[in-house]
Design a protein around this motif. Structure first.
Motif, mmCIF file in Angstrom:
data_model
loop_
_atom_site.group_PDB
_atom_site.id
_atom_site.type_symbol
_atom_site.label_atom_id
_atom_site.label_comp_id
_atom_site.label_asym_id
_atom_site.label_seq_id
_atom_site.Cartn_x
_atom_site.Cartn_y
_atom_site.Cartn_z
ATOM 1 N N ARG A 1 0.444 -11.669 9.138
ATOM 2 C CA ARG A 1 -0.185 -10.481 9.709
ATOM 3 C C ARG A 1 -0.429 -9.444 8.618
ATOM 4 N N VAL A 2 -1.575 -8.802 8.650
ATOM 5 C CA VAL A 2 -1.866 -7.681 7.745
ATOM 6 C C VAL A 2 -1.051 -6.473 8.199
ATOM 7 N N THR A 3 -0.404 -5.811 7.237
ATOM 8 C CA THR A 3 0.389 -4.623 7.564
ATOM 9 C C THR A 3 -0.328 -3.325 7.197
ATOM 10 N N SER A 4 -1.141 -3.335 6.145
ATOM 11 C CA SER A 4 -1.928 -2.168 5.727
ATOM 12 C C SER A 4 -3.121 -2.665 4.928
ATOM 13 N N CYS A 5 -4.218 -1.903 4.958
ATOM 14 C CA CYS A 5 -5.372 -2.242 4.126
ATOM 15 C C CYS A 5 -6.236 -1.004 3.952
ATOM 16 N N VAL A 6 -6.868 -0.883 2.789
ATOM 17 C CA VAL A 6 -7.724 0.257 2.490
ATOM 18 C C VAL A 6 -8.990 -0.244 1.806
ATOM 19 N N VAL A 7 -10.128 0.403 2.140
ATOM 20 C CA VAL A 7 -11.415 0.074 1.524
ATOM 21 C C VAL A 7 -11.644 1.028 0.356
ATOM 22 N N LEU A 8 -11.789 0.459 -0.846
ATOM 23 C CA LEU A 8 -12.063 1.226 -2.056
ATOM 24 C C LEU A 8 -13.376 0.751 -2.667
ATOM 25 N N GLU A 9 -13.855 1.448 -3.685
ATOM 26 C CA GLU A 9 -15.107 1.043 -4.319
ATOM 27 C C GLU A 9 -14.990 -0.334 -4.948
ATOM 28 N N GLU A 10 -13.790 -0.677 -5.433
ATOM 29 C CA GLU A 10 -13.577 -1.953 -6.121
ATOM 30 C C GLU A 10 -13.319 -3.093 -5.150
ATOM 31 N N GLY A 11 -13.333 -2.816 -3.864
ATOM 32 C CA GLY A 11 -13.033 -3.822 -2.857
ATOM 33 C C GLY A 11 -11.931 -3.328 -1.943
ATOM 34 N N GLN A 12 -11.430 -4.217 -1.123
ATOM 35 C CA GLN A 12 -10.327 -3.866 -0.236
ATOM 36 C C GLN A 12 -9.003 -4.319 -0.848
ATOM 37 N N VAL A 13 -8.002 -3.454 -0.723
ATOM 38 C CA VAL A 13 -6.648 -3.774 -1.165
ATOM 39 C C VAL A 13 -5.721 -3.554 0.017
ATOM 40 N N GLY A 14 -4.848 -4.507 0.241
ATOM 41 C CA GLY A 14 -3.938 -4.373 1.370
ATOM 42 C C GLY A 14 -2.663 -5.131 1.149
ATOM 43 N N MET A 15 -1.838 -5.128 2.183
ATOM 44 C CA MET A 15 -0.580 -5.870 2.174
ATOM 45 C C MET A 15 -0.480 -6.680 3.451
ATOM 46 N N ALA A 16 0.204 -7.814 3.361
ATOM 47 C CA ALA A 16 0.364 -8.699 4.510
ATOM 48 C C ALA A 16 1.704 -9.401 4.412
ATOM 49 N N LEU A 17 2.270 -9.724 5.561
ATOM 50 C CA LEU A 17 3.515 -10.485 5.634
ATOM 51 C C LEU A 17 3.158 -11.945 5.850
ATOM 52 N N VAL A 18 3.562 -12.796 4.887
ATOM 53 C CA VAL A 18 3.219 -14.224 4.926
ATOM 54 C C VAL A 18 4.438 -15.050 4.521
ATOM 55 N N PRO A 19 4.409 -16.368 4.722
ATOM 56 C CA PRO A 19 5.499 -17.212 4.221
ATOM 57 C C PRO A 19 5.601 -17.112 2.702
ATOM 58 N N ARG A 20 6.821 -17.235 2.182
ATOM 59 C CA ARG A 20 7.029 -17.112 0.729
ATOM 60 C C ARG A 20 6.229 -18.135 -0.059
ATOM 61 N N ALA A 21 5.952 -19.284 0.549
ATOM 62 C CA ALA A 21 5.191 -20.324 -0.148
ATOM 63 C C ALA A 21 3.774 -19.881 -0.459
ATOM 64 N N LEU A 22 3.303 -18.831 0.210
ATOM 65 C CA LEU A 22 1.934 -18.337 -0.012
ATOM 66 C C LEU A 22 1.910 -17.047 -0.813
ATOM 67 N N ALA A 23 3.030 -16.703 -1.449
ATOM 68 C CA ALA A 23 3.116 -15.428 -2.155
ATOM 69 C C ALA A 23 2.720 -15.514 -3.625
ATOM 70 N N ALA A 24 2.404 -16.704 -4.121
ATOM 71 C CA ALA A 24 2.054 -16.844 -5.537
ATOM 72 C C ALA A 24 0.725 -16.163 -5.836
ATOM 73 N N LEU A 25 0.594 -15.646 -7.068
ATOM 74 C CA LEU A 25 -0.644 -14.977 -7.478
ATOM 75 C C LEU A 25 -1.841 -15.894 -7.301
ATOM 76 N N ASP A 26 -2.965 -15.318 -6.872
ATOM 77 C CA ASP A 26 -4.250 -15.985 -6.693
ATOM 78 C C ASP A 26 -4.295 -16.929 -5.496
ATOM 79 N N THR A 27 -3.225 -16.972 -4.690
ATOM 80 C CA THR A 27 -3.271 -17.783 -3.476
ATOM 81 C C THR A 27 -4.386 -17.278 -2.566
ATOM 82 N N ARG A 28 -5.184 -18.165 -2.042
ATOM 83 C CA ARG A 28 -6.314 -17.802 -1.183
ATOM 84 C C ARG A 28 -5.801 -17.549 0.234
ATOM 85 N N LEU A 29 -6.154 -16.400 0.773
ATOM 86 C CA LEU A 29 -5.775 -16.039 2.135
ATOM 87 C C LEU A 29 -7.011 -15.586 2.900
#
Length: 397
Positions: A333-361
């Motif tokens: 589930r997404v917990t927070s997200c913001v729209v910026l000029e460089e794109g959207q940045v947010g946070m989400a709660l996911v399984p630890r197996a999906l926490a590696a950098l560059d993982t596609r979500l």
């Protein structure tokens, strides 16, 4: 509805007002994006008068805070502060807070506005022996009584935040030569007493924006408008502007900092280690409230809050949106997200197996149903926290 001492100033300045935690607060003055950019490139000034300001003092103040908070108050010298959590006996987060040590037997706590009453009731219950601190050891109690005070109610203390790369230069313009040197020497999480616009206040090098340079000021209520206006005037040439809650939220989201109810606690019952803040739970302490339950949760660590990025031009992602993995399975589930000029940045709660950098979500922005195909926007995991380590040279801001 409550109001801060600066409410009339915000209305005169044309701020868009909103209700947050029972307070009528400025949402923005110009736009959330303009105020966000000002903090990242110059400086912004925030009214945090809704935040709770509590005092813990007395012979047992240090041991009391070691009992009720997850960090170790004994490490603090006067003039230092630390981040930590209040846990309940089941190991769940009551609140996150900042602890400032004024002296050997005196501390100030800055707590979230939404939790101020709950925190006060909990601390009073512990202090008065009315709270069960450990279900497995019901005899556990504080070493002795402390004096608890609500400094916002009793003394009218107001929290202001001056944040951004030009913040030191702005504040220095209002200080004596001696205090300018003291300000330059102030390290992160330290604080000192300053005289600004003829008024004494506490100045801490802390913040909630992800900026490496910024200050939070505890100002007596009668002086707050004079200090606020003096700062804005001193910072006019440096691009300082007043900022509202929208920019504060977008800045902390971009930086990866948690908001209670989103990346901490809430309906997802997120714990500090899942949010990326395990170092602020000092398990070397033989006991603090919630320690046993927290250890059990730590041994079954399966989830993690990640920070993600989505390229510009996509539909906005809202908190609560479902997260899917590469196969399309719902994983978080997404917990927070913001729209910026460089794109959207947010946070989400996911399984630890999906926490590696560059993982596609994938993020479900339209759920579909009745013959409609769900709309999924794709992004990737980025470093957990925004890193801005370069500080302007003293006098070179």
């Amino acid at each position: 509805m409550q109001r801060t001492p600066l409410h009339a100033w915000h209305v005169r300045a044309g701020a868009r007002m909103t209700v947050f935690a029972g307070y009528e607060m400025p949402l923005w003055y110009t736009s959330a994006l303009a105020e966000h950019k000002a903090v990242r490139t110059q400086a912004g000034l925030f009214d945090l008068g809704h935040m709770g300001v509590l005092s813990v003092s007395g012979r047992y103040a240090e041991s009391f805070l070691n009992l009720v908070t997850t960090n170790y108050a004994g490490w603090l010298y006067p003039g230092q502060s630390q981040y930590g959590f209040l846990l309940d006996p089941e190991g769940q987060v009551i609140d996150d807070l900042m602890v400032y040590r004024l002296g050997p037997q005196e501390f100030i706590l800055i707590v979230n506005a939404a939790n101020e009453g709950k925190d006060w009731d909990w601390l009073c219950a512990v202090n008065e022996g009315r709270a069960l601190l450990d279900p497995e050891r019901p005899w556990v109690e504080p070493d002795g009584p402390v004096t608890l005070r609500d400094l916002k109610r009793e003394e009218g203390l107001v929290d202001l935040a001056l944040q951004g790369p030009a913040s030191r230069a702005v504040l220095a313009r209002l200080l004596s030569p001696q205090d300018r040197h003291r300000l330059v020497a102030l390290r992160r999480t330290e604080f000192l007493e300053l005289r600004v616009a003829g008024h004494s206040l506490l100045c801490a090098r802390t913040g909630y924006t992800g900026e490496p340079l910024g200050y939070e000021l505890l100002v007596p209520g009668p002086a707050v408008e004079a200090v606020w206006e003096a700062l804005l005037e001193a910072g006019r040439e440096k691009g300082l502007i007043p900022c509202g809650l929208a920019a504060r939220d977008s800045l902390r989201t971009e930086a990866g900092l948690p908001l209670y109810g989103h990346e901490l606690a809430g309906e997802l019952r997120i714990l500090p280690h899942e949010a990326g803040f395990a170092p602020y739970v000092k398990l070397h302490k033989p006991f603090f409230v919630g320690r046993s339950a927290y250890l059990r949760a730590l041994g079954n660590w399966t989830r993690e809050v990640v920070r993600f990025w989505v390229e510009p031009g996509q539909r906005p992602i809202r908190a609560g949106a479902l997260v899917v993995d590469a196969s399309g399975a719902v994983v978080g589930r997404v917990t927070s997200c913001v729209v910026l000029e460089e794109g959207q940045v947010g946070m989400a709660l996911v399984p630890r197996a999906l926490a590696a950098l560059d993982t596609r979500l994938g993020f479900v922005v339209s759920p579909g149903g009745e013959g409609r195909v769900p709309l999924v926007i794709w992004g990737k995991v980025i470093p957990r926290f925004l890193r801005k380590e370069t500080l302007p040279a003293p006098g070179g801001e």
